[in-house]
Design an enzyme around this catalytic site. Sequence first.
Site, PDB file in Angstrom:
ATOM      1  N   ASP A 213      21.097  45.337 -52.557  1.00  0.00           N
ATOM      2  CA  ASP A 213      21.273  43.883 -53.364  1.00  0.00           C
ATOM      3  C   ASP A 213      20.094  43.098 -52.507  1.00  0.00           C
ATOM      4  OD1 ASP A 213      23.076  44.565 -55.212  1.00  0.00           O
ATOM      5  OD2 ASP A 213      24.775  44.035 -53.526  1.00  0.00           O
TER       6      ASP A 213
ATOM      7  N   ASP B 267      29.425  43.374 -64.860  1.00  0.00           N
ATOM      8  CA  ASP B 267      30.016  42.946 -63.718  1.00  0.00           C
ATOM      9  C   ASP B 267      31.378  42.459 -64.173  1.00  0.00           C
ATOM     10  OD1 ASP B 267      27.985  43.322 -61.758  1.00  0.00           O
ATOM     11  OD2 ASP B 267      27.253  41.278 -62.331  1.00  0.00           O
TER      12      ASP B 267
END
Length: 266
Positions: A11, A130
């Site tokens: 990330d 998500d």
Amino acid sequence: MLTKRIIACLDVTGGRVVKGVNFVGLRDAGDPVAVAARYNAQGADELAFLDITATSDERDLILPIIEAVASQVFIPLTVGGGVRTQADVRRLLNAGADKVSFNSAAIADPQVIDTASAKYGAQCIVVAIDARRRSAEESRRITAGGRAIGPGWDVYSHGGRRNTGLDALAWAVEMQRRGAGEILLTSMDRDGTRIGFDLELTRAVSDAVGLPVIASGGVGTLDHLADGIQTGGADAVLAASIFHYGEYTVGQAKQHLAGRGIAVRR
């Protein structure tokens, strides 16, 4: 027997690898090029590079960093974050990506998956979902059919900032129909918590689609990786925290999966 994959995840924001909990509280985890090279050396099956603030910041792709990472790895590289158009797919493939992950852009314009898949092939197109479990109040939301939506998971966009109201299972099915080749499924409830994948979510999506599903969000032990495959039905498991800070190596993870009877590439 098809082997199961371990995917190390970077990330990235501000040019650094970070890790948070439930998509917030970010902690620095190093330089992306150095971290990528380490996972390549450890034997990760794939690498995911996710620019987690590109969409919310309305920022362009960070191609120089992506090119630098691609030059250090000799395993499949998936790049996501800020991918908006078919042209972005071409730019990322030219920069060294093997697969490109859509998230918010697919929600805004699902047709982009049709066009990108038709041009570059489903094997290049990943859709990241998500998902967050609905609260009791959200479960009472009335659908277009006039009924309460019921328990389940909603899809979030813009780095987990916006509830789209889309049902995660239905969205995964639609993305398969439009030409996605793989689903990267992250439980927002479990992200960074180290208590294990949301196995109910993982199994539900794995059963709903005929695509490979990557389980993401919540790994804290090596058993969690195995559970994602054996209980959740995932084809691949993604982890960050347990690898970033030296708690385990990818090699140790593969050895553990093999000990649980899971076929892995050694």
